[in-house]
Motif scaffolding. Sequence first.
Motif, PDB file in Angstrom:
ATOM      1  N   LYS A   1      21.529  31.321  40.503  1.00 18.30           N
ATOM      2  CA  LYS A   1      22.457  31.118  41.617  1.00 18.30           C
ATOM      3  C   LYS A   1      23.059  32.428  42.093  1.00 18.30           C
ATOM      4  O   LYS A   1      23.355  32.587  43.273  1.00 18.30           O
ATOM      5  N   ASN A   2      23.296  33.351  41.157  1.00 19.51           N
ATOM      6  CA  ASN A   2      23.894  34.632  41.513  1.00 19.51           C
ATOM      7  C   ASN A   2      23.445  35.703  40.514  1.00 19.51           C
ATOM      8  O   ASN A   2      22.749  35.410  39.539  1.00 19.51           O
ATOM      9  N   GLY A   3      23.874  36.906  40.757  1.00 16.69           N
ATOM     10  CA  GLY A   3      23.483  38.021  39.905  1.00 16.69           C
ATOM     11  C   GLY A   3      24.029  37.929  38.499  1.00 16.69           C
ATOM     12  O   GLY A   3      23.433  38.416  37.544  1.00 16.69           O
ATOM     13  N   ARG A   4      25.204  37.293  38.355  1.00 15.20           N
ATOM     14  CA  ARG A   4      25.790  37.157  37.025  1.00 15.20           C
ATOM     15  C   ARG A   4      24.935  36.263  36.133  1.00 15.20           C
ATOM     16  O   ARG A   4      24.808  36.504  34.935  1.00 15.20           O
ATOM     17  N   GLN A   5      24.355  35.227  36.704  1.00 17.88           N
ATOM     18  CA  GLN A   5      23.471  34.366  35.914  1.00 17.88           C
ATOM     19  C   GLN A   5      22.233  35.129  35.454  1.00 17.88           C
ATOM     20  O   GLN A   5      21.784  34.957  34.319  1.00 17.88           O
ATOM     21  N   LEU A   6      21.694  35.967  36.319  1.00 20.18           N
ATOM     22  CA  LEU A   6      20.557  36.793  35.930  1.00 20.18           C
ATOM     23  C   LEU A   6      20.958  37.752  34.806  1.00 20.18           C
ATOM     24  O   LEU A   6      20.234  37.904  33.825  1.00 20.18           O
ATOM     25  N   ALA A   7      22.132  38.379  34.947  1.00 19.00           N
ATOM     26  CA  ALA A   7      22.599  39.308  33.918  1.00 19.00           C
ATOM     27  C   ALA A   7      22.834  38.599  32.593  1.00 19.00           C
ATOM     28  O   ALA A   7      22.528  39.136  31.524  1.00 19.00           O
ATOM     29  N   ALA A   8      23.353  37.365  32.634  1.00 18.48           N
ATOM     30  CA  ALA A   8      23.546  36.600  31.408  1.00 18.48           C
ATOM     31  C   ALA A   8      22.200  36.205  30.806  1.00 18.48           C
ATOM     32  O   ALA A   8      22.026  36.224  29.581  1.00 18.48           O
ATOM     33  N   TRP A   9      21.236  35.882  31.650  1.00 22.17           N
ATOM     34  CA  TRP A   9      19.905  35.536  31.163  1.00 22.17           C
ATOM     35  C   TRP A   9      19.250  36.720  30.463  1.00 22.17           C
ATOM     36  O   TRP A   9      18.563  36.577  29.462  1.00 22.17           O
ATOM     37  N   LEU A  10      19.497  37.924  30.998  1.00 26.66           N
ATOM     38  CA  LEU A  10      18.954  39.137  30.385  1.00 26.66           C
ATOM     39  C   LEU A  10      19.723  39.547  29.135  1.00 26.66           C
ATOM     40  O   LEU A  10      19.221  40.324  28.339  1.00 26.66           O
ATOM     41  N   GLY A  11      20.948  39.039  28.976  1.00 25.63           N
ATOM     42  CA  GLY A  11      21.762  39.414  27.833  1.00 25.63           C
ATOM     43  C   GLY A  11      22.601  40.647  28.093  1.00 25.63           C
ATOM     44  O   GLY A  11      22.991  41.345  27.162  1.00 25.63           O
ATOM     45  N   LEU A  12      22.919  40.912  29.355  1.00 24.18           N
ATOM     46  CA  LEU A  12      23.720  42.086  29.703  1.00 24.18           C
ATOM     47  C   LEU A  12      25.210  41.790  29.761  1.00 24.18           C
ATOM     48  O   LEU A  12      26.019  42.699  29.634  1.00 24.18           O
ATOM     49  N   VAL A  13      25.583  40.543  30.001  1.00 22.25           N
ATOM     50  CA  VAL A  13      26.990  40.146  30.080  1.00 22.25           C
ATOM     51  C   VAL A  13      27.192  38.908  29.216  1.00 22.25           C
ATOM     52  O   VAL A  13      26.238  38.214  28.888  1.00 22.25           O
ATOM     53  N   PRO A  14      28.424  38.627  28.858  1.00 19.91           N
ATOM     54  CA  PRO A  14      28.663  37.425  28.047  1.00 19.91           C
ATOM     55  C   PRO A  14      28.314  36.157  28.811  1.00 19.91           C
ATOM     56  O   PRO A  14      28.518  36.061  30.019  1.00 19.91           O
ATOM     57  N   GLY A  15      27.793  35.183  28.093  1.00 21.31           N
ATOM     58  CA  GLY A  15      27.546  33.884  28.691  1.00 21.31           C
ATOM     59  C   GLY A  15      28.844  33.106  28.802  1.00 21.31           C
ATOM     60  O   GLY A  15      29.823  33.386  28.118  1.00 21.31           O
ATOM     61  N   ARG A  16      28.874  32.130  29.674  1.00 21.81           N
ATOM     62  CA  ARG A  16      30.080  31.317  29.846  1.00 21.81           C
ATOM     63  C   ARG A  16      29.945  30.056  29.010  1.00 21.81           C
ATOM     64  O   ARG A  16      28.923  29.380  29.028  1.00 21.81           O
ATOM     65  N   VAL A  17      31.021  29.737  28.305  1.00 20.28           N
ATOM     66  CA  VAL A  17      31.072  28.546  27.470  1.00 20.28           C
ATOM     67  C   VAL A  17      32.304  27.773  27.882  1.00 20.28           C
ATOM     68  O   VAL A  17      33.356  28.343  28.111  1.00 20.28           O
ATOM     69  N   GLY A  18      32.175  26.459  28.001  1.00 15.13           N
ATOM     70  CA  GLY A  18      33.364  25.720  28.367  1.00 15.13           C
ATOM     71  C   GLY A  18      33.141  24.230  28.376  1.00 15.13           C
ATOM     72  O   GLY A  18      32.018  23.732  28.402  1.00 15.13           O
ATOM     73  N   SER A  19      34.273  23.522  28.312  1.00 19.57           N
ATOM     74  CA  SER A  19      34.250  22.076  28.442  1.00 19.57           C
ATOM     75  C   SER A  19      35.620  21.640  28.937  1.00 19.57           C
ATOM     76  O   SER A  19      36.615  22.341  28.765  1.00 19.57           O
ATOM     77  N   GLY A  20      35.673  20.492  29.548  1.00 24.26           N
ATOM     78  CA  GLY A  20      36.946  19.980  30.048  1.00 24.26           C
ATOM     79  C   GLY A  20      37.526  20.800  31.172  1.00 24.26           C
ATOM     80  O   GLY A  20      38.738  20.836  31.343  1.00 24.26           O
ATOM     81  N   GLY A  21      36.718  21.470  31.926  1.00 19.80           N
ATOM     82  CA  GLY A  21      37.214  22.245  33.057  1.00 19.80           C
ATOM     83  C   GLY A  21      37.652  23.649  32.689  1.00 19.80           C
ATOM     84  O   GLY A  21      38.001  24.429  33.566  1.00 19.80           O
ATOM     85  N   LYS A  22      37.682  23.977  31.404  1.00 19.82           N
ATOM     86  CA  LYS A  22      38.063  25.328  30.989  1.00 19.82           C
ATOM     87  C   LYS A  22      36.796  26.106  30.628  1.00 19.82           C
ATOM     88  O   LYS A  22      35.992  25.647  29.837  1.00 19.82           O
ATOM     89  N   THR A  23      36.659  27.241  31.259  1.00 22.86           N
ATOM     90  CA  THR A  23      35.508  28.081  30.931  1.00 22.86           C
ATOM     91  C   THR A  23      35.996  29.343  30.230  1.00 22.86           C
ATOM     92  O   THR A  23      37.023  29.920  30.595  1.00 22.86           O
ATOM     93  N   ARG A  24      35.285  29.726  29.219  1.00 23.01           N
ATOM     94  CA  ARG A  24      35.594  30.945  28.478  1.00 23.01           C
ATOM     95  C   ARG A  24      34.329  31.778  28.380  1.00 23.01           C
ATOM     96  O   ARG A  24      33.224  31.237  28.390  1.00 23.01           O
TER      97      ARG A  24
END
Length: 112
Positions: free
Chosen positions: A71-94
Amino acid sequence: SEALPTWMRRAVDDMLSHISVLDERIDEYDAHIKQAATADVPSQRLMKLDGIGPITASALTASIGNGHDFKNGRQLAAWLGLVPGRVGSGGKTRLGRINKAGDRYLRTLLVM
Protein backbone atom coordinates in the motif's frame (compact mmCIF):
# COMPACT_ATOMS: atom_id res chain seq x y z
CA SER A 1 58.04 -13.01 -3.84
CA GLU A 2 61.73 -13.79 -4.20
CA ALA A 3 61.84 -14.96 -0.58
CA LEU A 4 59.23 -17.65 -1.26
CA PRO A 5 60.15 -21.14 -2.40
CA THR A 6 59.66 -21.73 -6.13
CA TRP A 7 56.69 -24.08 -5.71
CA MET A 8 54.91 -21.53 -3.49
CA ARG A 9 55.71 -18.71 -5.89
CA ARG A 10 54.10 -20.69 -8.70
CA ALA A 11 50.99 -21.40 -6.59
CA VAL A 12 50.65 -17.72 -5.65
CA ASP A 13 51.08 -16.64 -9.27
CA ASP A 14 48.41 -19.13 -10.37
CA MET A 15 45.99 -17.81 -7.75
CA LEU A 16 46.65 -14.20 -8.73
CA SER A 17 46.02 -14.96 -12.40
CA HIS A 18 42.79 -16.74 -11.45
CA ILE A 19 41.70 -13.70 -9.43
CA SER A 20 42.34 -11.42 -12.39
CA VAL A 21 40.19 -13.66 -14.63
CA LEU A 22 37.40 -13.55 -12.04
CA ASP A 23 37.68 -9.75 -11.83
CA GLU A 24 37.26 -9.52 -15.60
CA ARG A 25 34.16 -11.73 -15.48
CA ILE A 26 32.66 -9.66 -12.68
CA ASP A 27 33.19 -6.52 -14.75
CA GLU A 28 31.43 -8.18 -17.69
CA TYR A 29 28.47 -9.17 -15.49
CA ASP A 30 28.28 -5.64 -14.08
CA ALA A 31 28.17 -4.26 -17.62
CA HIS A 32 25.32 -6.63 -18.54
CA ILE A 33 23.36 -5.67 -15.41
CA LYS A 34 23.89 -1.97 -16.15
CA GLN A 35 22.72 -2.42 -19.74
CA ALA A 36 19.60 -4.33 -18.63
CA ALA A 37 18.79 -1.76 -15.92
CA THR A 38 19.07 1.19 -18.30
CA ALA A 39 16.69 -0.54 -20.72
CA ASP A 40 14.07 -1.30 -18.03
CA VAL A 41 11.65 1.55 -17.21
CA PRO A 42 11.04 0.66 -13.51
CA SER A 43 14.78 0.32 -12.98
CA GLN A 44 15.33 3.70 -14.63
CA ARG A 45 12.88 5.30 -12.17
CA LEU A 46 14.60 3.66 -9.22
CA MET A 47 18.03 4.80 -10.40
CA LYS A 48 16.87 8.42 -10.23
CA LEU A 49 16.87 8.07 -6.42
CA ASP A 50 20.06 8.93 -4.56
CA GLY A 51 22.12 5.87 -3.70
CA ILE A 52 20.31 3.49 -6.06
CA GLY A 53 22.49 2.18 -8.86
CA PRO A 54 21.91 -0.39 -11.59
CA ILE A 55 22.56 -3.41 -9.36
CA THR A 56 20.19 -2.30 -6.60
CA ALA A 57 17.54 -1.16 -9.08
CA SER A 58 17.59 -4.42 -11.01
CA ALA A 59 17.51 -6.49 -7.80
CA LEU A 60 14.54 -4.49 -6.47
CA THR A 61 12.68 -4.74 -9.76
CA ALA A 62 13.27 -8.48 -9.93
CA SER A 63 12.09 -9.01 -6.34
CA ILE A 64 9.08 -6.72 -6.02
CA GLY A 65 8.07 -6.18 -9.63
CA ASN A 66 5.95 -3.06 -9.95
CA GLY A 67 5.34 -2.82 -6.19
CA HIS A 68 1.55 -2.88 -6.32
CA ASP A 69 1.47 -5.55 -3.59
CA PHE A 70 2.30 -2.84 -1.03
CA LYS A 71 0.00 0.00 0.00
CA ASN A 72 2.87 2.36 0.76
CA GLY A 73 6.63 2.55 1.12
CA ARG A 74 6.52 1.74 4.82
CA GLN A 75 4.96 -1.65 4.10
CA LEU A 76 7.73 -2.39 1.62
CA ALA A 77 10.35 -1.33 4.19
CA ALA A 78 8.73 -3.55 6.83
CA TRP A 79 8.65 -6.44 4.36
CA LEU A 80 12.38 -5.96 3.75
CA GLY A 81 13.05 -5.75 7.49
CA LEU A 82 14.27 -2.15 7.45
CA VAL A 83 11.70 -0.72 9.89
CA PRO A 84 9.73 -2.18 12.77
CA GLY A 85 6.55 -4.01 11.90
CA ARG A 86 3.26 -2.81 13.35
CA VAL A 87 1.53 -4.94 15.94
CA GLY A 88 -1.84 -4.17 17.40
CA SER A 89 -5.31 -5.17 18.43
CA GLY A 90 -8.39 -3.36 19.65
CA GLY A 91 -7.62 -0.25 17.65
CA LYS A 92 -4.23 0.28 19.29
CA THR A 93 -1.21 -0.14 17.10
CA ARG A 94 2.31 -0.43 18.43
CA LEU A 95 5.60 -0.73 16.70
CA GLY A 96 7.09 -4.18 16.94
CA ARG A 97 10.66 -5.29 16.50
CA ILE A 98 12.78 -5.14 13.40
CA ASN A 99 12.55 -8.77 12.40
CA LYS A 100 14.95 -8.76 9.45
CA ALA A 101 12.36 -10.43 7.28
CA GLY A 102 12.53 -10.38 3.52
CA ASP A 103 15.51 -10.63 1.24
CA ARG A 104 18.84 -10.26 3.04
CA TYR A 105 20.62 -9.30 -0.20
CA LEU A 106 18.17 -6.46 -0.94
CA ARG A 107 18.39 -5.20 2.62
CA THR A 108 22.18 -5.17 2.37
CA LEU A 109 22.10 -3.25 -0.92
CA LEU A 110 19.70 -0.65 0.47
CA VAL A 111 21.57 -0.16 3.74
CA MET A 112 24.87 0.33 1.95
